[in-house]
Write a protein that holds these residues in place. Sequence first.
Motif: not given
Lengths: 146, 146
Positions: B114-133
């Motif tokens: 999960n990737l988050f970008r810092r903004t003035h309003a807090g961390w915003r999600m920019v990427h989610h990669h989920a895969s079966a373990a």
Amino acid sequence: VTTPTGILSDRDNLRWANERFYHALESFDLAAMDELWAHEPWVQCIHPGWEALRGWDEVRKSFEEIFASTRWLRVTATAVREVVLGDLGIVSCAEDITLGGGDDVGLAVAHATNLFRRTHAGWRMVHHHASAAPVRVTQPFSGTVQ
Amino acid sequence: VTTPTGILSDRDNLRWANERFYHALESFDLAAMDELWAHEPWVQCIHPGWEALRGWDEVRKSFEEIFASTRWLRVTATAVREVVLGDLGIVSCAEDITLGGGDDVGLAVAHATNLFRRTHAGWRMVHHHASAAPVRVTQPFSGTVQ
């Protein structure tokens, strides 16, 4: 393969770093992996179907294992998208994989999220997450291509 | 769930943003997803077994679909690791998933980047990669828990 840093744009260099990763993978080139990856204890790598690996030592070992157990490997990165956010580069792509081990040829498609960190020496890989894509054609190959 | 920005450290806030994502997922809370994600054309999302989705509109639609087709869902993030590199936060974790759809209960374990970008309003999600373990225990549940 040499890195044309300075000639290309920042984003081109990021794409180039991603290409170098797949070239090192195909070539079983551990020295190129050594050069490309950040040697940090927090880097991570998830190969398709593997447990998550953490730290350069573990990640390096996984490439050694893959190189030792695979006869040959071709990986073509397609649908490559890169985003640069400050000193971090996010590259996502599909991996079209053909590989040989034993007597069989395997085909697979994977999704990859590759993260690179900008350093004075260029983009260094810090994260690789690859997972099987839904359009999977992995199968033993023992017939005639028509 | 409220965000205690300002009280916690940068890294705690990143971990908190990750928690908010899983809480929104479990709660089928599209409004919380709207708030958490960056509404950019380049954000990406890979759900386990799905094609890669690109752009907030497509990503949002996927959550709508998941929320509409799932009766209930519990996701517990374990082995959470966060790395802050400038304005980007990398969170990786295992997802312990239990879900109900139709008459069955499904269990699964996934890896997530999960990737988050810092903004003035807090961390915003920019990427989610989920895969079966690899340790996957997905199965229809129709017996007695002992």
